[in-house]
Design a protein around this motif. Structure first.
Motif, PDB file in Angstrom:
ATOM      1  N   GLY A   1      -7.513  10.453  -1.645  1.00  0.00           N
ATOM      2  CA  GLY A   1      -8.595   9.528  -1.957  1.00  0.00           C
ATOM      3  C   GLY A   1      -8.500   8.835  -3.297  1.00  0.00           C
ATOM      4  O   GLY A   1      -9.507   8.643  -3.972  1.00  0.00           O
ATOM      5  N   THR A   2      -7.314   8.438  -3.705  1.00  0.00           N
ATOM      6  CA  THR A   2      -7.206   7.693  -4.961  1.00  0.00           C
ATOM      7  C   THR A   2      -7.656   6.247  -4.799  1.00  0.00           C
ATOM      8  O   THR A   2      -7.968   5.583  -5.769  1.00  0.00           O
ATOM      9  CB  THR A   2      -5.748   7.640  -5.445  1.00  0.00           C
ATOM     10  N   ARG A   3      -7.600   5.762  -3.555  1.00  0.00           N
ATOM     11  CA  ARG A   3      -7.983   4.392  -3.204  1.00  0.00           C
ATOM     12  C   ARG A   3      -7.073   3.334  -3.829  1.00  0.00           C
ATOM     13  O   ARG A   3      -7.386   2.164  -3.849  1.00  0.00           O
ATOM     14  CB  ARG A   3      -9.451   4.119  -3.566  1.00  0.00           C
ATOM     15  N   TYR A   4      -5.930   3.786  -4.330  1.00  0.00           N
ATOM     16  CA  TYR A   4      -5.000   2.854  -4.945  1.00  0.00           C
ATOM     17  C   TYR A   4      -4.434   1.912  -3.878  1.00  0.00           C
ATOM     18  O   TYR A   4      -4.302   0.698  -4.079  1.00  0.00           O
ATOM     19  CB  TYR A   4      -3.872   3.652  -5.607  1.00  0.00           C
ATOM     20  N   CYS A   5      -4.110   2.497  -2.722  1.00  0.00           N
ATOM     21  CA  CYS A   5      -3.528   1.711  -1.647  1.00  0.00           C
ATOM     22  C   CYS A   5      -4.449   0.564  -1.249  1.00  0.00           C
ATOM     23  O   CYS A   5      -3.999  -0.526  -0.931  1.00  0.00           O
ATOM     24  CB  CYS A   5      -3.270   2.615  -0.453  1.00  0.00           C
ATOM     25  N   ALA A   6      -5.745   0.844  -1.269  1.00  0.00           N
ATOM     26  CA  ALA A   6      -6.708  -0.181  -0.854  1.00  0.00           C
ATOM     27  C   ALA A   6      -6.745  -1.320  -1.862  1.00  0.00           C
ATOM     28  O   ALA A   6      -6.938  -2.473  -1.499  1.00  0.00           O
ATOM     29  CB  ALA A   6      -8.093   0.429  -0.701  1.00  0.00           C
ATOM     30  N   ASN A   7      -6.551  -0.975  -3.133  1.00  0.00           N
ATOM     31  CA  ASN A   7      -6.464  -2.038  -4.129  1.00  0.00           C
ATOM     32  C   ASN A   7      -5.193  -2.842  -3.931  1.00  0.00           C
ATOM     33  O   ASN A   7      -5.177  -4.059  -4.091  1.00  0.00           O
ATOM     34  CB  ASN A   7      -6.441  -1.441  -5.539  1.00  0.00           C
TER      35      ASN A   7
ATOM     36  N   CYS B   1       0.816  -1.209   0.000  1.00  0.00           N
ATOM     37  CA  CYS B   1       0.000   0.000   0.000  1.00  0.00           C
ATOM     38  C   CYS B   1       0.853   1.263   0.000  1.00  0.00           C
ATOM     39  O   CYS B   1       0.355   2.334  -0.279  1.00  0.00           O
ATOM     40  CB  CYS B   1      -0.919   0.000   1.222  1.00  0.00           C
ATOM     41  N   GLU B   2       2.124   1.133   0.346  1.00  0.00           N
ATOM     42  CA  GLU B   2       2.932   2.349   0.508  1.00  0.00           C
ATOM     43  C   GLU B   2       3.442   2.959  -0.803  1.00  0.00           C
ATOM     44  O   GLU B   2       3.209   4.131  -1.055  1.00  0.00           O
ATOM     45  CB  GLU B   2       4.097   2.073   1.454  1.00  0.00           C
ATOM     46  N   PRO B   3       4.146   2.173  -1.643  1.00  0.00           N
ATOM     47  CA  PRO B   3       4.721   2.830  -2.820  1.00  0.00           C
ATOM     48  C   PRO B   3       3.672   3.369  -3.781  1.00  0.00           C
ATOM     49  O   PRO B   3       3.970   4.284  -4.544  1.00  0.00           O
ATOM     50  CB  PRO B   3       5.551   1.717  -3.478  1.00  0.00           C
ATOM     51  N   VAL B   4       2.465   2.824  -3.766  1.00  0.00           N
ATOM     52  CA  VAL B   4       1.469   3.273  -4.739  1.00  0.00           C
ATOM     53  C   VAL B   4       0.834   4.601  -4.353  1.00  0.00           C
ATOM     54  O   VAL B   4       0.200   5.251  -5.176  1.00  0.00           O
ATOM     55  CB  VAL B   4       0.353   2.228  -4.943  1.00  0.00           C
ATOM     56  N   CYS B   5       1.014   5.005  -3.115  1.00  0.00           N
ATOM     57  CA  CYS B   5       0.343   6.233  -2.678  1.00  0.00           C
ATOM     58  C   CYS B   5       1.085   7.452  -3.196  1.00  0.00           C
ATOM     59  O   CYS B   5       2.244   7.661  -2.867  1.00  0.00           O
ATOM     60  CB  CYS B   5       0.255   6.288  -1.158  1.00  0.00           C
TER      61      CYS B   5
ATOM     62  N   SER C   1       0.044   7.018   2.839  1.00  0.00           N
ATOM     63  CA  SER C   1       0.335   5.684   3.344  1.00  0.00           C
ATOM     64  C   SER C   1       1.850   5.608   3.432  1.00  0.00           C
ATOM     65  O   SER C   1       2.536   5.659   2.419  1.00  0.00           O
ATOM     66  CB  SER C   1      -0.219   4.644   2.371  1.00  0.00           C
ATOM     67  N   TYR C   2       2.336   5.471   4.633  1.00  0.00           N
ATOM     68  CA  TYR C   2       3.744   5.809   4.812  1.00  0.00           C
ATOM     69  C   TYR C   2       4.367   4.954   5.893  1.00  0.00           C
ATOM     70  O   TYR C   2       3.705   4.576   6.863  1.00  0.00           O
ATOM     71  CB  TYR C   2       3.768   7.310   5.121  1.00  0.00           C
TER      72      TYR C   2
ATOM     73  N   GLU D   1       9.558   3.836  12.994  1.00  0.00           N
ATOM     74  CA  GLU D   1       9.500   2.664  13.865  1.00  0.00           C
ATOM     75  C   GLU D   1       9.093   1.411  13.112  1.00  0.00           C
ATOM     76  O   GLU D   1       8.942   0.341  13.710  1.00  0.00           O
ATOM     77  CB  GLU D   1       8.486   2.911  14.991  1.00  0.00           C
ATOM     78  N   GLY D   2       8.863   1.557  11.826  1.00  0.00           N
ATOM     79  CA  GLY D   2       8.521   0.388  11.034  1.00  0.00           C
ATOM     80  C   GLY D   2       7.033   0.137  10.942  1.00  0.00           C
ATOM     81  O   GLY D   2       6.603  -0.879  10.427  1.00  0.00           O
ATOM     82  N   LEU D   3       6.247   1.079  11.451  1.00  0.00           N
ATOM     83  CA  LEU D   3       4.801   0.912  11.337  1.00  0.00           C
ATOM     84  C   LEU D   3       4.322   1.495  10.021  1.00  0.00           C
ATOM     85  O   LEU D   3       4.880   2.468   9.525  1.00  0.00           O
ATOM     86  CB  LEU D   3       4.082   1.654  12.461  1.00  0.00           C
ATOM     87  N   ASN D   4       3.280   0.902   9.503  1.00  0.00           N
ATOM     88  CA  ASN D   4       2.646   1.471   8.328  1.00  0.00           C
ATOM     89  C   ASN D   4       1.638   2.504   8.806  1.00  0.00           C
ATOM     90  O   ASN D   4       0.557   2.162   9.269  1.00  0.00           O
ATOM     91  CB  ASN D   4       1.961   0.381   7.509  1.00  0.00           C
ATOM     92  N   ALA D   5       2.012   3.751   8.706  1.00  0.00           N
ATOM     93  CA  ALA D   5       1.157   4.814   9.226  1.00  0.00           C
ATOM     94  C   ALA D   5       0.251   5.336   8.122  1.00  0.00           C
ATOM     95  O   ALA D   5       0.543   5.198   6.940  1.00  0.00           O
ATOM     96  CB  ALA D   5       2.012   5.943   9.770  1.00  0.00           C
ATOM     97  N   GLN D   6      -0.834   5.914   8.541  1.00  0.00           N
ATOM     98  CA  GLN D   6      -1.751   6.509   7.581  1.00  0.00           C
ATOM     99  C   GLN D   6      -1.945   7.960   7.989  1.00  0.00           C
ATOM    100  O   GLN D   6      -2.497   8.247   9.052  1.00  0.00           O
ATOM    101  CB  GLN D   6      -3.079   5.739   7.584  1.00  0.00           C
ATOM    102  N   ILE D   7      -1.455   8.875   7.145  1.00  0.00           N
ATOM    103  CA  ILE D   7      -1.544  10.292   7.473  1.00  0.00           C
ATOM    104  C   ILE D   7      -2.798  10.830   6.784  1.00  0.00           C
ATOM    105  O   ILE D   7      -2.792  11.119   5.597  1.00  0.00           O
ATOM    106  CB  ILE D   7      -0.304  11.071   6.976  1.00  0.00           C
TER     107      ILE D   7
END
Ligand SMILES: Nc1nc2c(c(=O)[nH]1)N[C@H]1C(S)=C(S)[C@@H](COP(=O)(O)OP(=O)(O)OC[C@H]3O[C@@H](n4cnc5c(=O)[nH]c(N)nc54)[C@H](O)[C@@H]3O)O[C@H]1N2
Ligand code: SF4
Ligand code: SF4
Ligand code: SF4
Ligand code: SF4
Ligand code: SF4
Lengths: 449, 756, 229
Positions: C97-103, C71-75, C80-81, C85-91
């Protein structure tokens, strides 16, 4: 075709001066549809993207379908006319401008869809790299950003490709006109005088553009395909997607071009300029693309089936025999079973009507293809618990219809301000009968001015 | 264009919802003086007691400063006050040990529910119209008191009835005292999934008229007959904790769970072995298991003791209950019965549970007695890894609440004129919603001249009330709770209000106390406390002399320490309180086959209503979090459904979501079909909880209420409603129902899924 | 995080707890019917076999906090970042709202606000002030309750000590009545979560995709005469 230059001028400039009631009626209807689409879009922005039928898991639906479809259609033009130009197919002359116009319009329409589809479209400019107060640049690893650059490059390139060879024609109109037309065309013809130096430069520019635009066009649709292929979604994550999308794009582009040409021929009485041979030649290309398309679909399905990955098979079966199978088989009919025989049979291919009959299902089928790439895959990702469905609402349908109307409207208006056939190019090759493709006449290049 | 739309259009992207309030002019008019001791941004943790079900788990309430629109002295205004923000389990509490179930989590939405009754109201329209007028508390209590004073004992008891949910706290004590001082009959306790049968069986078998506690954490083998003990039954959080430990909490050792039922419940879904038995034959199956154990001398025959004596033929080794005979009547295979019996005898400690549908049959008590005898035979009573009874804290008044009449008897009395009721007080009970139509509850209640409700919500019962005196929520009031089960310690939970009331409400016990004082005379004297807080303080003071979790020298210290800890508990008291009451004498029971309402030919399906993980018996249907939380088996949200076996559905041409008509001899309803692989072909099941007519915006007019097609048969010995003994028929309506599922595929492998 | 499928009973307390902690909106019946309900953690239920030999498996699925998160590189906007600390954070504020990450997320644990969420007053009083409220057009998902992580870190820092194992838990873990979930520091090999994640019952979800999730599942055990498998 043995018309004098003056006759050609008159024939091809007539639509700029005379418009029938039919023109106004068509323009009114199309405008209404376009307005309806804008209303739907406004409604969506105001109330939220939720007024569309998008959902979880089908986060992309009609809008991205339309996006890929229109970007595909855009390959009608620049690519075809560039290839024909580079390969010196002289029969291309009456076709090129029309094709290039399709490109520019389809691209503009297609490029709108990523905006239409955004959850927060008012922030679209965050996709643009600019030094902002937020202190961050866009993510260059995102295919969406590649899209942004690819599409803009293509849009600029193809607009240039459309405009460059228009200057001599604008100048022609300027020279023959008086009043406001003289002023306006005087400005847009950018001081074209037809001096040898100008001709030479135009010719040079066209040749460079023709060569340059081909890789741009190929890359655009490859990149569009990567929007999908880069994401680990079953049915998307495939190396074949680049060429598959490019072939599909050219395929749908030619079909759209044939339809557009047939309409113009009828409406603008260009029977003598757009002859069956043009349609036949495009029809041959279309046949090749149809076979190629079928090959890609077959190859893609076969490898999926043989590989037998559970997640991919879920998508495979749902398109082959499940919920989406009706659409899938309609697509196969539209893209292959109907057009291929028609185009393969010489007696039919040589009739304009039949090429149109072969082209219309292709446009439908190629739209379905985009839909079938996106929706079944998204609705059947890895974990069966997350399987879902998608049902569009009036908003998406209105916007989709509106874009087709928009295409028609733009074309209609275009034909009122641009000579739809490149007059000077036609005159150049005018004394010869157009030959059948794909004969190459390389020595002809020297004969041109 | 309002501010919000302006923001939308002007493309300010970030969250704007929170800004909503500050632009409203009316909020600038009144701003109350904020509560003291609040540090913005700093959370305080306050003790609490969960009252979302009867288990009585302990809470920790996270309280933070916030701006609330509140009512004070009749005026609406903004107040910066301490607000409950999150509920967690109290780690020290012996029942839930820091854990909480979904209902417990959703408790915030009780307090903040937009449909709460915010001030006392008096009915103005006809009954059921929902037309009310706001009145003041003084006026409301005066009316209540004068109504009570004017009641005349027509020879015998006062024609007053108090209808309440079963209470295990000092509210119950207070109500009991109040009624007896008035000379009224004891309170009528009502809840749909009542436990009368099990309490009675435990009284007969073990001398405890109480729900059992299971030491799952130490058990090696668990057979459960029908009880959804991991979902909704008894003390689910405590049972989940024990189950988790049984499964993976003991290195090198893992217990087995066998679930016997006709429709796979959440607990059945977790079983290592799921055994189908025909509805109502669970007792026979238990005796079949006992037969094998006795016959093969796997356990000493005398081990069952008196619990065994309650079963006819026990001393002779249950000769009629051979595996073959039992297999015939239950539908379970004989070989399996033999294997299960051996397994459970060999893997001590083993424990057997029964609850839910098997007890809601006409033969429910005998089923429970059979299971009790089996438990005794296994030697699991009062042993680690077995079944025990939670000792009750030594508080003097606790025995005051006596068993009252049932709702059914109450209504029969009213309708027949034999026991007229002139005034009815209702507290957290909704029998109009949750009783079978044959009981004619609504009709009976409409005959009552005066009804007052203390409910926080207008529901199907309280909409008949003439006066609604809304209670505080449990986060806004003093709460105590004496858990009946779920722990081996004696527990008295206690919590002061975690936050101040949002609305112009008043705690029910305080209203009752004030009304009692206004009635005066003996009634006032019997209730010598000014407030419920005083009453609680006096009650808890009696615990000070006992060893327990709180020890303090002075009453004040003890009182504040108990509040700080969230209650008092004691394993020591457990030992002293484990006195077994004298067992009432009763003839040995014969475990029989159940009787059903409706002939098999015409009504081919057993109809199995069950407590919903979302709504319980319907009381949580007004919480949006529960409505939208996917049901654990169906994954449905905001829906009701009829569970039906896939083969049956295929045979009848029924597909997922088809709207079905379910008809019994007593009524019919419509609900969408849910194809459920875990249900017997001749059984259909429906969750209870939806189908409210009046229960706020989230619950009303949503789905169907299965209780409304139940027959009135009762359990033969106790008279409890046999809610699992109705038969129904099913027809397709040809329409699609509203079935909203969160989950897609039923099966993990798409291939397998595709075959469906 | 470690999730023990042998302990999870499908009680959904985690689902309710996550809603309460993270200000997750309920969307209502019509929107839920449209497939827009938001549950940052869901309890998947799968059937095996047919009646009467039927079994069910429960599997709670929050964001897997992939180390190589698709989900990260597509944002395009770094919403989506991957945080330090190695967590996948959502800012939320960066999301357009491209919704690419969700795909791209194979686990489908990302949820989109198709409309502005509505809280009927006074339900809004419940808002956790430590978690921002999302508006229309924004993607959201399980954050491992980052607000709790931060609060605990700040507290430990102020007290000049390292974080203790199990000092705090995300809301779902804290509530789970069957103690099916364990949360802790995977970087500390001695933490409970590290020890459990090395269990021979352990695996990661869709490991074939190479996302390297930070959630380990312990598979459902079977009964072998009272012994652990
Ligand atoms: N936009 C804007 N911002 C400003 C200013 C401005 O002019 N415009 N002015 C600046 C200046 S000069 C100042 S002094 C600050 C003031 O800023 P703040 O100190 O925040 O002042 P207020 O918002 O007036 O009030 C704060 C809170 O005090 C509560 N309050 C009222 N009486 C009591 C009481 O008796 N006890 C307690 N505990 N609380 C009480 C009120 O309900 C309110 O919630 O704002 C500064 N910021
Ligand atoms: S079991 Fe759940 S609802 Fe019942 S008291 Fe405990 S937390 Fe509350
Ligand atoms: S709270 Fe725990 S036991 Fe309940 S569903 Fe969630 S993970 Fe499973
Ligand atoms: S929806 Fe938001 S978070 Fe997801 S890719 Fe698009 S901008 Fe990024
Ligand atoms: S589970 Fe999905 S949302 Fe979470 S990090 Fe992985 S890809 Fe991203
Ligand atoms: S870790 Fe926090 S955000 Fe993630 S599912 Fe659990 S409660 Fe929700």
């Amino acid at each position: 075709m043995d018309k004098t230059p003056e006759q050609i001028n008159q024939d091809l400039l007539r639509p700029l001066y005379h418009a029938s009631w039919r023109f106004y009626a068509a323009a009114a209807i199309l405008s209404a549809l376009v307005l309806a689409a804008f209303y739907a879009w406004g409604y969506q922005i105001y109330n939220g993207i939720g007024v569309s039928g998008l959902d979880r898991p089908v986060f992309w639906g009609f809008y991205i379908t339309n996006f890929v479809f229109w970007i595909g259609i855009s390959h009608a033009g620049t690519l075809i006319s560039a290839i024909l130009r580079v390969s010196n197919a002289t029969w291309r002359r009456p076709v090129t401008r029309c094709a290039e116009a399709i490109t520019v319009f389809a691209l503009s329409i297609g490029a709108m869809f990523p905006l239409v589809h955004l959850g927060r479209p008012w922030l679209f400019f965050w996709l643009i790299p600019y030094p902002s107060e937020r202190g961050i640049w866009p993510q260059f690893r995102s295919p969406l950003l590649w899209d942004f650059f690819a599409i803009n490059t293509y849009l600029i390139g193809s607009t240039t490709f459309l405009l460059l060879p228009s200057f001599p024609d604008f100048a022609l109109i300027r020279d023959r006109a008086s009043g406001w037309r003289k002023k306006v065309y005087g400005i847009v013809s950018l001081g074209w005088r037809g001096t040898p130096k100008q001709w030479h430069r135009l010719e040079m520019a066209m040749r460079i553009m023709a060569v340059a635009i081909i890789p741009v066009a190929v890359s655009v649709h490859t990149i569009v395909s990567w929007d999908f292929a880069m994401a680990p979604v079953p049915g998307w994550h495939s190396t074949i997607f680049g060429p598959y999308f490019v072939a599909g794009a050219i395929f749908s582009g030619i079909a759209a071009l044939i339809i557009a040409m047939a309409l113009l021929r009828k409406l603008l009485h260009l029977e003598e300029y757009l002859q069956p041979i043009h349609f036949e030649n495009l029809g041959k290309l279309l046949l090749v693309m149809s076979l190629l398309w079928f090959y890609f679909v077959f190859a893609e399905r076969l490898t999926t089936w043989y590989g037998n990955f559970p997640s991919e098979m879920a998508v495979f079966w749902v398109t082959q025999s499940g919920r989406y199978s009706k659409l899938f088989w309609t697509m196969v009919f539209c893209n292959f079973i109907i057009p291929a025989p028609i185009l393969a049979i010489k007696n039919l291919r040589t009739k304009i009507g039949w090429t149109v009959v072969a082209s219309i299902p292709i446009v439908v089928g190629m739209w379905l293809e985009r839909f079938l790439i996106i929706v079944p895959a998204l609705s059947h990702k890895y974990l069966p618990y997350t399987y879902g469905t998608y049902k569009p609402t009036w908003v998406e349908i209105t916007i989709t219809v509106g874009t087709f109307a928009g295409m028609g409207l733009l074309f209609l208006l275009f034909s009122r301000v641009f000579p739809i056939i490149s007059i000077w190019e036609l005159k150049l090759g005018g004394q010869k009968k157009p030959e059948a493709a794909p004969a190459l006449a390389s020595q002809e290049v020297a004969a041109e001015p | 264009m309002d501010r919000r739309n302006f923001l939308k259009i002007s493309a300010v992207g970030s969250a704007t919802v929170a800004l909503d309030a500050c632009g409203k002019p009316e909020h600038q008019l009144i701003r109350f003086i904020p509560e003291e001791e609040l540090i913005p941004g700093i959370a305080q943790w306050k003790p609490g007691v969960c009252t979302q079900c009867a288990a009585g788990c302990g809470l920790q309430v996270r309280v933070m400063e916030g701006e609330a629109e509140v009512t004070r002295h009749g005026q609406v205004g903004l107040l910066s006050m301490g607000l409950a923000k999150k509920l967690e389990g109290n780690p020290a509490h012996p029942v839930n040990r820091g854990k909480l179930c979904a209902w417990g989590q959703a408790g915030l939405q009780v307090t903040y529910n937009p449909d709460r009754v915010r001030f006392p109201i008096r009915r103005t329209g006809p009954r059921g119209s929902g037309e009310y007028q706001e009145i003041g508390w003084e006026e409301a209590i005066k009316e209540l008191a004068s109504r009570l004073s004017s009641l005349k004992p027509g020879g015998k008891a006062l024609p007053l009835a108090f209808l309440t949910e079963p209470l295990r706290d000092h509210r119950g004590v207070l109500i009991g005292r109040f009624l007896s001082a008035l000379g009224a009959p004891p309170a009528v306790k009502f809840e749909f999934f009542e436990q009368t049968v099990l309490r009675r069986a435990n009284e007969l078998s073990f001398g405890h008229q109480q729900l059992p506690t299971f030491d799952l954490a130490n058990a090696n083998y668990v057979i459960c007959f029908g009880a959804d003990f991991l979902g909704t039954w008894n003390s689910p959080v405590a049972q989940n904790l024990g189950y988790g430990t049984m499964r993976q909490g003991r290195p090198g050792q893992r217990g087995k769970l066998v679930q016997v039922e006709a429709r796979m419940s959440q607990t059945g879904a977790n079983a290592d072995e799921w055994v189908y038995a025909k509805p109502g034959t669970e007792g026979l199956l238990a005796l079949g298991l006992a037969h094998v154990i006795l016959k093969e001398n796997l356990r000493p025959a005398g081990a069952a003791g008196e619990a065994g004596d309650r079963i006819d033929g026990w001393s002779r080794g249950l000769p009629d209950h051979t595996p073959e005979a039992v297999a015939k009547s239950t539908g379970a295979e004989a070989a399996r019965i033999q294997r299960l019996a051996r397994e459970m005898a060999e893997h001590a400690p083993a424990v057997v549970l029964i609850g839910g549908a098997p007890l809601a049959q006409t033969n429910g008590l005998s089923n429970a007695l059979a299971v009790n005898a089996l438990n005794a035979l296994l030697g699991s009573v009062g042993k680690p890894g077995g079944v025990s009874f939670t000792p009750q804290p030594p508080m003097p008044d606790l025995d005051v609440p006596k068993e009252g009449a049932s709702v059914r008897a109450l209504c029969e009395g009213i309708l027949a004129g034999s026991a007229p009721v002139e005034a009815l007080l209702v507290y957290n009970a909704n029998p109009v919603f949750a009783t079978p139509p044959a009981w004619r509850v609504q009709e009976a209640l409409e005959k009552v001249a005066f009804i007052a409700s203390f409910g926080s919500f207008v529901d199907e019962t309280s909409i008949l009330a003439d006066l609604i005196l809304p209670d505080h929520s449990y986060l806004e009031s003093w709460v105590d709770s004496i858990p009946e089960s779920g722990t081996t310690e004696a527990v008295a939970s206690l919590a002061p209000p975690a936050m101040n009331p949002l609305h112009h409400t008043r705690a029910m016990p305080d209203v009752l106390l004030e009304a009692a004082h206004q009635v005066g005379g003996g009634v006032g004297k019997a209730l010598p406390w000014k407030t419920y807080q005083e009453m609680l303080q006096a009650a808890f003071e009696s615990l000070r002399s006992h060893p327990g979790s709180v020890s303090a020298k002075t009453p004040d210290d003890f009182w504040s320490e108990v509040q700080a800890k969230g209650g008092w508990w004691s394993g020591e008291a457990a030992k002293s309180a484990a006195v077994v009451a004298a067992k009432p004498s009763a003839a040995p029971a014969t475990v029989t086959e159940p009787q059903f309402d409706g002939a098999v030919q015409e009504y081919p399906f057993n109809f199995l209503p069950y407590a919903s993980l979302q709504f319980g018996d319907g009381r949580h249907a007004n919480l949006p979090w529960m409505q939208e939380m996917p049901d654990t088996i169906s994954t449905a949200m905001w829906s009701t459904w009829v569970e039906i076996n896939p083969q049956t559905a295929e045979r009848m041409g029924i597909r997922q979501g088809d709207l079905l008509e379910v008809a019994s001899q007593h009524g019919k309803l419509q609900a969408p079909a849910l194809i459920a692989p875990g249900i017997a072909p001749d059984v259909v099941a429906m969750p209870v909880g939806q189908g409210h007519e009046n229960y706020g915006r989230y619950a009303s007019h949503r789905g169907a209420n299965p209780i409304k097609i139940l027959g009135p048969q009762s359990e033969a010995e106790t008279g409890a409603l046999a809610w699992a003994s109705t038969r129904v028929k099913i027809t397709r309506t040809g329409k699609k129902g509203k079935l909203i599922l969160f989950g897609g595929g039923l099966r993990e492998w798409p291939r397998e899924y595709r075959r469906r | 995080m470690v999730i023990d499928e042998d302990r999870c009973t499908g009680c959904e307390a985690c689902v309710a707890a996550c809603h309460a902690e993270n200000n997750i909106a309920t969307v209502g019946d019509d929107q839920a019917a449209r497939g827009r309900a938001m549950h940052w953690i869901r309890v998947e239920r799968y059937y095996e076999g047919d009646f009467p030999n039927i079994k069910v498996k429960y599997r709670p699925v929050p964001c897997q906090q992939c180390s190589d998160a698709p989900c990260e590189p597509v944002c395009p906007t770094y919403a989506s970042y991957h945080n330090p600390e190695g967590l996948n954070a959502q800012i939320y504020n960066r999301c357009i709202g491209t919704r690419y990450c969700a795909n791209a997320c194979p686990y489908l644990v990302r949820f989109f606000n198709f409309f502005n969420p509505v809280w009927d007053k006074p339900l809004d009083l419940q808002f956790n002030p430590d978690v921002s409220v999302r508006s229309v057009g924004i993607m959201e998902k399980c954050t491992f309750c980052i607000q709790r992580i931060k609060a605990a870190e700040i507290k430990a820092q102020a007290e000049k000590r390292p974080l203790k194992d199990g000092e705090f838990n995300p809301a779902c873990v804290q509530s789970c009545p069957a103690e099916a979930m364990v949360f802790g520091d995977l970087n500390d090999p001695e933490s409970k979560v590290s020890r459990l994640s090395r269990s021979n019952r352990g695996s990661t979800l869709l490991s074939e995709l190479g996302t390297h999730p930070k959630v380990t599942y312990l598979k459902r055990d079977t009964w072998h005469n009272g012994q652990n498998a």
